[in-house]
Design a protein around this motif. Structure first.
Motif, mmCIF file in Angstrom:
data_model
loop_
_atom_site.group_PDB
_atom_site.id
_atom_site.type_symbol
_atom_site.label_atom_id
_atom_site.label_comp_id
_atom_site.label_asym_id
_atom_site.label_seq_id
_atom_site.Cartn_x
_atom_site.Cartn_y
_atom_site.Cartn_z
ATOM 1 N N VAL B 233 6.719 78.917 12.453
ATOM 2 C CA VAL B 233 8.123 78.487 12.393
ATOM 3 C C VAL B 233 8.415 77.133 13.061
ATOM 4 C CG1 VAL B 233 8.940 80.866 12.281
ATOM 5 C CG2 VAL B 233 8.697 79.773 14.511
ATOM 6 N N PRO B 234 7.419 76.203 13.125
ATOM 7 C CA PRO B 234 7.711 74.992 13.912
ATOM 8 C C PRO B 234 8.892 74.189 13.392
ATOM 9 C CG PRO B 234 5.702 74.695 12.641
ATOM 10 C CD PRO B 234 6.080 76.142 12.553
ATOM 11 N N HIS B 235 9.135 74.211 12.104
ATOM 12 C CA HIS B 235 10.249 73.418 11.559
ATOM 13 C C HIS B 235 11.282 74.310 10.867
ATOM 14 C CE1 HIS B 235 6.567 70.803 11.417
ATOM 15 N NE2 HIS B 235 7.355 70.103 12.186
ATOM 16 N N ALA B 236 11.286 75.583 11.211
ATOM 17 C CA ALA B 236 12.040 76.543 10.388
ATOM 18 C C ALA B 236 13.481 76.736 10.830
ATOM 19 C CB ALA B 236 11.329 77.893 10.405
ATOM 20 N N ASP B 237 14.358 76.948 9.834
ATOM 21 C CA ASP B 237 15.680 77.513 10.060
ATOM 22 C C ASP B 237 15.642 78.892 9.396
ATOM 23 O OD1 ASP B 237 18.315 78.449 9.599
ATOM 24 O OD2 ASP B 237 19.092 76.415 9.831
ATOM 25 N N ILE B 238 15.597 79.929 10.220
ATOM 26 C CA ILE B 238 15.280 81.259 9.704
ATOM 27 C C ILE B 238 16.362 81.785 8.770
ATOM 28 C CG2 ILE B 238 14.984 83.678 10.436
ATOM 29 C CD1 ILE B 238 13.213 82.479 12.730
ATOM 30 N N GLY B 239 17.625 81.484 9.078
ATOM 31 C CA GLY B 239 18.713 81.940 8.203
ATOM 32 C C GLY B 239 18.565 81.385 6.792
ATOM 33 N N VAL B 240 18.302 80.095 6.701
ATOM 34 C CA VAL B 240 18.135 79.453 5.394
ATOM 35 C C VAL B 240 16.880 79.982 4.704
ATOM 36 C CG1 VAL B 240 17.790 77.245 4.228
ATOM 37 C CG2 VAL B 240 19.348 77.386 6.186
ATOM 38 N N TRP B 241 15.853 80.151 5.482
ATOM 39 C CA TRP B 241 14.587 80.658 4.943
ATOM 40 C C TRP B 241 14.803 82.023 4.281
ATOM 41 C CZ3 TRP B 241 9.535 80.389 8.360
ATOM 42 C CH2 TRP B 241 8.424 80.753 7.586
ATOM 43 N N LEU B 242 15.567 82.907 4.939
ATOM 44 C CA LEU B 242 15.833 84.236 4.374
ATOM 45 C C LEU B 242 16.582 84.136 3.045
ATOM 46 C CD1 LEU B 242 16.756 86.060 7.705
ATOM 47 C CD2 LEU B 242 14.792 86.601 6.237
ATOM 48 N N MET B 243 17.510 83.174 2.972
ATOM 49 C CA MET B 243 18.233 82.985 1.702
ATOM 50 C C MET B 243 17.273 82.506 0.607
ATOM 51 S SD MET B 243 22.012 81.513 2.584
ATOM 52 C CE MET B 243 21.472 79.974 3.301
ATOM 53 N N HIS B 244 16.367 81.596 0.998
ATOM 54 C CA HIS B 244 15.376 81.123 0.028
ATOM 55 C C HIS B 244 14.505 82.278 -0.478
ATOM 56 C CE1 HIS B 244 16.663 77.159 0.620
ATOM 57 N NE2 HIS B 244 15.776 76.706 1.482
ATOM 58 N N LEU B 245 14.135 83.174 0.432
ATOM 59 C CA LEU B 245 13.300 84.318 0.022
ATOM 60 C C LEU B 245 14.040 85.187 -0.995
ATOM 61 C CD1 LEU B 245 11.576 85.263 3.401
ATOM 62 C CD2 LEU B 245 10.431 84.497 1.306
ATOM 63 N N ASP B 246 15.350 85.364 -0.784
ATOM 64 C CA ASP B 246 16.146 86.131 -1.760
ATOM 65 C C ASP B 246 16.103 85.443 -3.129
ATOM 66 O OD1 ASP B 246 16.788 87.896 0.215
ATOM 67 O OD2 ASP B 246 18.793 87.093 0.600
ATOM 68 N N ARG B 247 16.259 84.105 -3.099
ATOM 69 C CA ARG B 247 16.242 83.375 -4.371
ATOM 70 C C ARG B 247 14.877 83.524 -5.057
ATOM 71 N NH1 ARG B 247 16.446 76.817 -5.245
ATOM 72 N NH2 ARG B 247 16.078 76.893 -7.490
ATOM 73 N N LEU B 248 13.820 83.402 -4.264
ATOM 74 C CA LEU B 248 12.473 83.494 -4.850
ATOM 75 C C LEU B 248 12.223 84.898 -5.407
ATOM 76 C CD1 LEU B 248 10.292 81.486 -2.303
ATOM 77 C CD2 LEU B 248 11.279 80.723 -4.479
ATOM 78 N N GLU B 249 12.716 85.891 -4.695
ATOM 79 C CA GLU B 249 12.508 87.259 -5.155
ATOM 80 C C GLU B 249 13.174 87.480 -6.511
ATOM 81 O OE1 GLU B 249 13.180 90.219 -2.148
ATOM 82 O OE2 GLU B 249 13.113 91.823 -3.630
ATOM 83 N N SER B 250 14.296 86.788 -6.737
ATOM 84 C CA SER B 250 15.043 87.011 -7.980
ATOM 85 C C SER B 250 14.553 86.140 -9.143
ATOM 86 C CB SER B 250 16.532 86.754 -7.739
ATOM 87 O OG SER B 250 16.739 85.379 -7.513
ATOM 88 N N LEU B 251 13.613 85.244 -8.882
ATOM 89 C CA LEU B 251 13.052 84.451 -9.987
ATOM 90 C C LEU B 251 12.295 85.366 -10.939
ATOM 91 C CD1 LEU B 251 11.326 81.326 -8.346
ATOM 92 C CD2 LEU B 251 13.431 81.338 -9.677
ATOM 93 N N PRO B 252 12.218 84.974 -12.227
ATOM 94 C CA PRO B 252 11.452 85.813 -13.162
ATOM 95 C C PRO B 252 9.947 85.569 -13.041
ATOM 96 C CG PRO B 252 12.443 83.955 -14.311
ATOM 97 C CD PRO B 252 12.871 83.835 -12.886
ATOM 98 N N TRP B 253 9.357 86.035 -11.954
ATOM 99 C CA TRP B 253 7.915 85.872 -11.795
ATOM 100 C C TRP B 253 7.218 87.219 -11.887
ATOM 101 C CZ3 TRP B 253 5.641 88.372 -7.620
ATOM 102 C CH2 TRP B 253 6.491 88.734 -6.565
ATOM 103 N N THR B 254 5.954 87.169 -12.315
ATOM 104 C CA THR B 254 5.183 88.407 -12.421
ATOM 105 C C THR B 254 3.975 88.388 -11.496
ATOM 106 O OG1 THR B 254 4.041 87.411 -14.290
ATOM 107 C CG2 THR B 254 5.844 88.931 -14.795
ATOM 108 N N THR B 255 3.518 87.177 -11.151
ATOM 109 C CA THR B 255 2.397 87.026 -10.233
ATOM 110 C C THR B 255 2.807 86.010 -9.176
ATOM 111 O OG1 THR B 255 0.828 87.451 -12.021
ATOM 112 C CG2 THR B 255 -0.049 86.404 -10.040
ATOM 113 N N GLY B 256 2.744 86.404 -7.911
ATOM 114 C CA GLY B 256 3.177 85.515 -6.839
ATOM 115 C C GLY B 256 1.997 85.079 -5.993
ATOM 116 N N VAL B 257 1.896 83.752 -5.792
ATOM 117 C CA VAL B 257 0.824 83.223 -4.938
ATOM 118 C C VAL B 257 1.475 82.748 -3.636
ATOM 119 C CG1 VAL B 257 -1.070 81.578 -4.735
ATOM 120 C CG2 VAL B 257 -0.386 82.434 -7.007
ATOM 121 N N PRO B 258 1.237 83.454 -2.524
ATOM 122 C CA PRO B 258 1.820 83.009 -1.256
ATOM 123 C C PRO B 258 1.022 81.823 -0.702
ATOM 124 C CG PRO B 258 0.470 84.966 -0.905
ATOM 125 C CD PRO B 258 0.408 84.658 -2.380
ATOM 126 N N GLY B 259 1.593 81.125 0.251
ATOM 127 C CA GLY B 259 0.854 80.036 0.897
ATOM 128 C C GLY B 259 -0.386 80.566 1.592
#
Lengths: 257, 340
Positions: B233-259
């Motif tokens: 989390v060196p450069h993280a804003d956790i609140g915004v990050w959580l919103m981004h995760l919600d957006r990513l979860e709702s994308l139409p993806w079938t295979t997810g490659v994490p970092g």
């Protein structure tokens, strides 16, 4: 019978103490360190009931938070001394409490991997020492410039916060804005940053002095001092001076957080 | 600057250490990396083998370890997408050597030209190989804030990484700029293969890029998603990050490659990142509000259920100090907002 037992225990304790104890960290520096800062004739016992809380693996060596939890039977301590074996500045602080303290914390510099010591002098003249060995992943807490140079507040600005704890107890948190230059930092152009640090701190409230402290540049820049008291103060005053003779003072009358 | 630490042989002898100002470099590097003993990996090779995850989409899985001389800092997942006309690479890996090996491995699959390389963010394990892509004339895309961070922090981090993994790996690696920056979502066509490059600012880093291949449904999430490994989390804003995760979860993806971590076919493991960063925020916020010292937060170690994650201990140690400092500097109104 009971007094004989007590005497035997005391005798054992003193015998061990005479040799300034067997260092659980096995540091070859302990003999000299304890002689220099606790006294050549100091009676020392290593005491597990003192909790020295800090990370055992440190990456930001310029600012390492530590907290010493003083056990009940040592809260009438005469002095608390914080030492770092392998620092160019081995002595961090000497605290003389004028009231019972439950814990003392601060942020300190570590030059390299080292044992860290909290030594508590009991009223009978015996030093009780807690030891923690710390692995420093990125050396140079005393001898390299800190990661970011910006000091926002003016030197000597004091910030005091008081926190409520259980049963009317409180925690005082004091931040003193100060560069705490060690005198061991060499800049790119070869210049040495001269030592400049807070030397004395007094913490008091309306009932009198809580603690007097002697401090050295092994405390971090903008040092934070935390003290736990069994009671709450109404108005807290922090005062002191640094190695250039600058006096500073801070007052806090605000309600408890 | 020199990466060598100034060792005190014996603190009883007077200290006269003429170390250059390498402290800044080291301290900054420590926010992201961590130390092991360095040795020279002579004749080192990453041995990259493209692993197909969907038709025309391949991943080079990174090691789930710390940065070590064994893995040469190959700890992040990278990959590529092949269209009918050209190829898009995701990430450049940790060194120029990696970038070159990645390009060679892509050529073992297709003769089509690599047109783009998308670097999801500035962190060394994802970005330091980009010189290999630039010298091959490939369009390298990054968010401008991340490009700036890479330029500023890169040299010190490279020095630090070299000390960790050995020069045999990092030799020839230089800090290079992307050829293009983007602040808004971009759509590219690799030839019958529409690909979205999404910009998600201010969450995990200043500007993370996510690559979504519409054809196969594969999404490369970059470090917005860590699976089985403690997110940093060196450069993280956790609140915004959580919103981004919600957006990513709702994308139409079938295979997810994490970092970092294994490839997903459903969003259940989003919890690995989500629960961890939520825990970090609430625990450290609580400490700041009650006056607890970071020493007291760290003392009990990483609690369950997080203790078993890769790099949980070191990441927790770093995160507590980083977030504590940040939250402590906030005024009461900001802290209140954070606590909501």
């Amino acid at each position: 019978m009971r007094s004989t037992m007590l005497f035997a225990v005391a005798a054992l304790l003193i015998t061990a103490a005479d040799a300034r104890g067997v260092d659980p960290a096995g540091s070859e520096l302990w003999e000299d360190l304890s002689g220099a800062y606790l006294g050549e004739d100091a009676k020392v016992t290593f005491n597990d009931s003192i909790r020295l809380m800090m990370a055992d693996r440190v990456e930001s060596a310029h600012e390492v938070p530590i907290m010493v939890k003083v056990p009940h039977d040592l809260r009438d301590m005469q002095e608390l001394v914080l030492l770092v074996d392998r620092n160019p500045i081995q002595q961090v602080a000497r605290i003389t409490p004028h009231r019972r303290l439950e814990s003392v914390g601060m942020n300190i510099r570590l030059e390299e991997s080292t044992p860290v010591r909290a030594a508590i002098l009991d009223p009978s003249g015996i030093w009780h020492v807690a030891t923690k060995s710390v692995l420093v992943m990125s050396a140079g807490g005393c001898s390299s410039p800190p990661p970011d140079g910006a000091v926002v507040a003016a030197v000597g600005d004091v910030n005091i916060k008081q926190f409520e704890r259980h049963g009317g107890a409180s925690r005082l948190k004091v931040r003193i804005h100060h560069p705490m230059d060690t005198g061991f930092v060499v800049l790119e152009d070869g210049d040495v940053v001269p030592p400049y640090y807070v030397e004395k701190v007094r913490i008091e409230d309306e009932r009198g002095v809580i603690a007097d402290m002697l401090t050295w540049a092994a405390m971090s820049r903008d040092p934070v001092i935390t003290i736990d008291l069994p009671t709450e103060g109404q108005s807290v005053r922090v005062s002191g001076n640094d190695s250039e003779g600058l006096s500073f003072e801070g007052l806090e009358n605000a309600p408890l957080m | 600057m020199t990466p060598k630490a100034c060792r005190l042989k014996d603190s009883r002898t007077p200290l006269s250490c003429s170390r250059r100002a390498a402290g800044l470099a080291r301290a900054a590097a420590c926010l992201i990396l961590f130390t092991t003993v360095a040795w020279d990996a002579v004749g080192a090779s990453y041995g990259l083998r493209p692993q197909p995850v969907a038709p025309g989409v391949y991943v080079f899985p990174g090691s789930q370890d710390a940065l070590t001389p064994d893995n040469g800092a190959n700890i992040a997942n990278t990959g590529f997408i092949v269209g009918s006309r050209e190829v898009l690479a995701v990430e450049a890996g940790p060194t120029r050597r990696y970038g070159k090996e990645m390009l060679a491995a892509i050529r073992s699959v297709t003769d089509l030209p690599v047109r783009y390389a998308v670097i999801t963010h500035r962190h060394p394990d994802h970005s330091f190989g980009l010189g290999a892509f630039r010298e091959a004339g490939i369009d390298v895309l990054m968010h401008p804030a991340e490009a700036e961070g890479l330029a500023n922090e890169g040299p010190a981090l490279l020095e630090f990484m070299t000390a960790l993994v050995g020069e045999a790996w990092t030799q020839g690696t230089t800090i290079e700029a992307p050829s293009e920056t983007l602040t808004e979502d971009r759509h590219v066509d690799l030839g019958d293969r529409p690909v979205d490059i999404l910009v998600l600012e201010g969450g995990h880093s200043s500007g993370d890029l996510v690559v979504h291949d519409r054809t196969s449904g594969v999404a490369f999430f970059g470090d917005l998603l860590f699976v089985g490994r403690a997110a940093t989390v060196p450069h993280a804003d956790i609140g915004v990050w959580l919103m981004h995760l919600d957006r990513l979860e709702s994308l139409p993806w079938t295979t997810g490659v994490p970092g970092h971590g294994p490839i997903l076919d459903d969003p259940a493991r989003f919890a690995d990142t989500r629960d961890w960063i939520r825990f970090l925020r609430s625990r450290i916020l609580e400490a700041v509000l009650t006056g607890e010292s970071p020493a007291e937060v760290l003392d009990p170690g990483v609690p369950e259920p997080f203790a078993g994650m890769v790099e949980a201990g070191p990441t927790f140690g770093r995160a507590v100090l980083q977030l504590y400092r940040r939250y402590e500097a906030m005024d009461p109104a900001e802290l209140d907002a954070l606590a909501q």
